[in-house]
Design a protein around this motif. Structure first.
Motif, PDB file in Angstrom:
ATOM      1  N   GLU A   1       0.830  -1.205   0.000  1.00  0.00           N
ATOM      2  CA  GLU A   1       0.000   0.000   0.000  1.00  0.00           C
ATOM      3  C   GLU A   1       0.864   1.254   0.000  1.00  0.00           C
ATOM      4  OE1 GLU A   1      -2.697  -0.090   3.248  1.00  0.00           O
ATOM      5  OE2 GLU A   1      -3.779  -1.855   2.548  1.00  0.00           O
ATOM      6  N   ILE A   2       1.959   1.204   0.727  1.00  0.00           N
ATOM      7  CA  ILE A   2       2.847   2.370   0.814  1.00  0.00           C
ATOM      8  C   ILE A   2       3.358   2.744  -0.573  1.00  0.00           C
ATOM      9  CG2 ILE A   2       4.997   3.249   1.801  1.00  0.00           C
ATOM     10  CD1 ILE A   2       2.645   2.790   3.806  1.00  0.00           C
ATOM     11  N   PHE A   3       3.783   1.739  -1.337  1.00  0.00           N
ATOM     12  CA  PHE A   3       4.332   2.019  -2.661  1.00  0.00           C
ATOM     13  C   PHE A   3       3.238   2.355  -3.676  1.00  0.00           C
ATOM     14  CE2 PHE A   3       7.776  -0.255  -0.604  1.00  0.00           C
ATOM     15  CZ  PHE A   3       8.889   0.483  -1.003  1.00  0.00           C
ATOM     16  N   GLU A   4       1.999   2.007  -3.372  1.00  0.00           N
ATOM     17  CA  GLU A   4       0.900   2.302  -4.289  1.00  0.00           C
ATOM     18  C   GLU A   4       0.347   3.707  -4.104  1.00  0.00           C
ATOM     19  OE1 GLU A   4      -3.611   0.669  -5.425  1.00  0.00           O
ATOM     20  OE2 GLU A   4      -2.272  -0.559  -4.204  1.00  0.00           O
ATOM     21  N   ILE A   5       0.259   4.184  -2.858  1.00  0.00           N
ATOM     22  CA  ILE A   5      -0.513   5.396  -2.596  1.00  0.00           C
ATOM     23  C   ILE A   5       0.314   6.562  -2.066  1.00  0.00           C
ATOM     24  CG2 ILE A   5      -1.161   4.890  -0.196  1.00  0.00           C
ATOM     25  CD1 ILE A   5      -3.475   6.268  -2.996  1.00  0.00           C
ATOM     26  N   CYS A   6       1.536   6.324  -1.579  1.00  0.00           N
ATOM     27  CA  CYS A   6       2.294   7.379  -0.882  1.00  0.00           C
ATOM     28  C   CYS A   6       3.309   8.060  -1.797  1.00  0.00           C
ATOM     29  CB  CYS A   6       3.010   6.805   0.340  1.00  0.00           C
ATOM     30  SG  CYS A   6       1.845   6.161   1.572  1.00  0.00           S
ATOM     31  N   ASP A   7       3.607   9.331  -1.463  1.00  0.00           N
ATOM     32  CA  ASP A   7       4.592  10.114  -2.203  1.00  0.00           C
ATOM     33  C   ASP A   7       5.947  10.115  -1.512  1.00  0.00           C
ATOM     34  OD1 ASP A   7       2.739  11.376  -4.267  1.00  0.00           O
ATOM     35  OD2 ASP A   7       1.775  12.000  -2.402  1.00  0.00           O
ATOM     36  N   ARG A   8       5.928  10.175  -0.174  1.00  0.00           N
ATOM     37  CA  ARG A   8       7.157  10.217   0.617  1.00  0.00           C
ATOM     38  C   ARG A   8       6.997   9.298   1.828  1.00  0.00           C
ATOM     39  NH1 ARG A   8      10.438  14.094  -1.154  1.00  0.00           N
ATOM     40  NH2 ARG A   8      11.745  13.997   0.692  1.00  0.00           N
ATOM     41  N   VAL A   9       8.127   8.960   2.451  1.00  0.00           N
ATOM     42  CA  VAL A   9       8.134   8.059   3.609  1.00  0.00           C
ATOM     43  C   VAL A   9       9.014   8.635   4.703  1.00  0.00           C
ATOM     44  CG1 VAL A   9       8.640   5.736   4.457  1.00  0.00           C
ATOM     45  CG2 VAL A   9       7.820   6.041   2.120  1.00  0.00           C
ATOM     46  N   THR A  10       8.477   8.691   5.926  1.00  0.00           N
ATOM     47  CA  THR A  10       9.270   9.003   7.113  1.00  0.00           C
ATOM     48  C   THR A  10       9.367   7.738   7.952  1.00  0.00           C
ATOM     49  OG1 THR A  10       8.633  11.338   7.188  1.00  0.00           O
ATOM     50  CG2 THR A  10       9.378  10.348   9.253  1.00  0.00           C
ATOM     51  N   VAL A  11      10.580   7.375   8.330  1.00  0.00           N
ATOM     52  CA  VAL A  11      10.806   6.150   9.104  1.00  0.00           C
ATOM     53  C   VAL A  11      11.238   6.520  10.517  1.00  0.00           C
ATOM     54  CG1 VAL A  11      12.173   4.032   9.307  1.00  0.00           C
ATOM     55  CG2 VAL A  11      11.427   4.820   7.055  1.00  0.00           C
ATOM     56  N   MET A  12      10.622   5.864  11.503  1.00  0.00           N
ATOM     57  CA  MET A  12      11.005   6.014  12.905  1.00  0.00           C
ATOM     58  C   MET A  12      11.458   4.662  13.452  1.00  0.00           C
ATOM     59  SD  MET A  12       7.973   8.460  14.424  1.00  0.00           S
ATOM     60  CE  MET A  12       8.786   8.546  16.034  1.00  0.00           C
ATOM     61  N   ARG A  13      12.366   4.706  14.429  1.00  0.00           N
ATOM     62  CA  ARG A  13      12.800   3.492  15.113  1.00  0.00           C
ATOM     63  C   ARG A  13      13.174   3.851  16.546  1.00  0.00           C
ATOM     64  NH1 ARG A  13      16.621   1.818  11.773  1.00  0.00           N
ATOM     65  NH2 ARG A  13      18.464   2.379  12.987  1.00  0.00           N
ATOM     66  N   ASP A  14      12.576   3.130  17.499  1.00  0.00           N
ATOM     67  CA  ASP A  14      12.839   3.362  18.930  1.00  0.00           C
ATOM     68  C   ASP A  14      12.611   4.817  19.316  1.00  0.00           C
ATOM     69  OD1 ASP A  14      13.549   0.669  19.263  1.00  0.00           O
ATOM     70  OD2 ASP A  14      15.627   1.084  18.669  1.00  0.00           O
ATOM     71  N   GLY A  15      11.559   5.423  18.768  1.00  0.00           N
ATOM     72  CA  GLY A  15      11.192   6.783  19.121  1.00  0.00           C
ATOM     73  C   GLY A  15      11.990   7.859  18.427  1.00  0.00           C
TER      74      GLY A  15
END
Length: 494
Positions: free
Chosen positions: A203-217
């Protein structure tokens, strides 16, 4: 491009845990920003800071270039921010329209509710989402997927500039998901900024323009979707390479453990199949096909009208879940909030609640054994909690799901029924769950895996049964079946 809303340097701590550590996210007008991370990464906490539910310990929110702070959700809504929460917040006894406009009902003279206008506005929102319902219907009459669409309609009713969607497709059918994506594309054309949280990478690759990634806050990266592939995104989320997402193992099946013959009841009919020791039997089909309804009959949570069920050659007729547990069947419901957990009780109590008979002597619970087993499953499933005494309702949705599965396994069942076990669970935790499922498979446990995720049911099962309209409409060897074959059987063409 200048963000319409930015959160920068956000800190947020709770007793025993730092949920956010200099976290950040930018939301751009007319773009869909995916917010990705494992369960416990801080995504939901970040959204609660954004919408005024939580106040940050440090950091700054900037809206349209100006610093802002929200004392509560009403202020953030007034500023044009809406959120669709992962857990539904609806009232069964009210109509669909009343749920959508609760507290914001249109008024006419003398302050009376303009019912005609409210129902008309609600019907228009439902039509926009392609939901074939009358807004006068009671919310409690709708299945879970349509309730989720009503929650989405409620957010759309605010005409917001920023909309946050937290796992919006978890309970949706493919048709409903397509309708939602059409709405998101229209919101994008209207210059609305969307934050999209999902564990479904396709779904992310189908509908999103950009991605923000979080890990351990913490903030890890912000990237344009075209600069990522699935492997790179997973590596950013979990901090390591993750290969073989569906680690199916080959294992020699043993004798038949569960035999079902011409079973009818609870909306299913003429169901017959065998399940073997050391086998994972997948069940696939569209929403409403009868998969969960069948499992509730087997477990004793719904009435059987006719047919026979035997466990290791002994006929069983479970009329109550306690009888199912006693017979050696554990059922992990797809609805953890409604059926799977007691949200006010502790993590430890939820894990052990189905195993109290086995943990007790002369009616007294062996607290030491209970704690040891709960600790084992907490570590095995990597359940992120400050303490086993923490109320389970305070855990993230994914950690709640892992605890629900642990509850079933702690009862040491002969047959384990997993109904959508990885719904709302991140990719790292999914693999941990799959590895544990394989471990129990190797130990000879018989496992039924219900999943709407075709790659999951194909990747983990040995055989797959497809249901359509309350009946089994196809049986396949999971090693050579195609998604096209599963879909054909699910829609009744097989």
């Amino acid at each position: 491009m200048i963000p319409v809303l930015s959160l920068a340097g956000i800190d947020k701590s709770f007793p025993g845990v730092k949920a956010l550590d200099a976290a950040q996210i930018n939301i751009y007008p007319g773009q869909v920003m995916a917010l990705m991370g494992e369960n416990g990464a801080g995504k939901s906490t970040m959204m609660k800071v954004m919408t005024g539910i939580y106040q940050p310990d440090a950091g700054q929110l900037t809206l349209n270039g100006k610093p802002v702070s929200f004392a509560g959700p009403r202020q953030s809504q007034a500023a044009g921010i809406s959120i669709i929460h992962q857990e539904l917040n609806l009232i069964d006894e009210l109509s669909i329209a009343e749920n959508i406009f609760l507290g914001r009902e249109p008024r006419k003279f003398a302050g009376l509710i303009d019912w005609k206008q409210m129902f008309a506005d609600a019907d228009a929102l439902l039509a926009r989402l392609n939901v074939q319902r009358n807004s006068r219907e009671k919310m409690g009459s709708l299945p879970l997927g349509e309730q989720q669409m009503v929650e989405i309609a409620k957010a759309l009713s605010f005409d917001s500039n920023i909309i946050v969607m937290d796992e919006p497709t978890d309970a949706l059918t493919d048709r409903e998901t397509d309708s939602l994506f059409a709405v998101i594309r229209e919101l994008r054309r209207q210059n609305v900024g969307v934050v999209y949280i999902s564990h479904r990478l396709q779904e992310i690759f189908e509908i999103c323009d950009r991605v923000t990634v979080m890990r351990d806050g913490k903030f890890i990266a912000e990237s344009a979707i075209e600069d990522l592939d699935e492997a790179k995104l997973i590596e950013q989320m979990v901090g390591r390479k993750l290969s073989d997402l569906y680690p199916r193992i080959e294992h020699q099946h043993g004798q038949v453990s569960l035999a079902v013959h011409q079973l009818c009841g609870n909306g299913v009919s003429d169901i017959s199949f065998n399940l073997h020791e050391g086998e994972i039997l997948g069940f696939n089909g569209l929403m409403g096909a009868g998969r969960s309804e069948l499992m509730r009959v087997l477990f004793g949570d719904a009435k059987r009208q006719s047919g026979q069920v035997s466990l290791y050659g002994q006929s069983i007729d479970c009329c109550h879940p306690s009888q199912g547990i006693a017979a050696g069947i554990a059922y992990i419901s797809e609805d953890r909030k409604g059926d799977g957990l007691v949200l006010g009780m502790s993590v430890k109590q939820n894990m052990s609640i189905s195993s109290l008979a086995a943990l007790s002597k002369n009616g007294i619970i062996d607290a030491k054994d209970e704690l040891a087993q709960a600790n084992y499953f907490k570590d095995a499933f990597n359940v992120k909690t400050p303490s086993l005494e923490q109320p389970i309702g305070k855990l993230s949705g994914g950690n709640q799901q892992k605890a629900a599965i642990a509850k079933g396994l702690m009862a040491k069942p002969k047959v384990l029924i997993l109904d959508e076990p990885t719904r709302g669970v991140d990719v790292g935790a999914k693999k941990e769950i799959y590895q544990l499922i394989n471990q129990f498979k190797q130990e000879g446990m018989s496992i039924i895996l219900i999943s709407s995720d075709m790659p999951e049911v194909m990747g983990m099962s040995d055989r797959i049964l497809v249901m359509s309209n309350g009946r089994i409409n196809g049986e396949f060897d999971a090693r050579d079946v195609t998604q096209k074959q599963l879909l054909a059987a699910a829609i009744g063409n097989h």
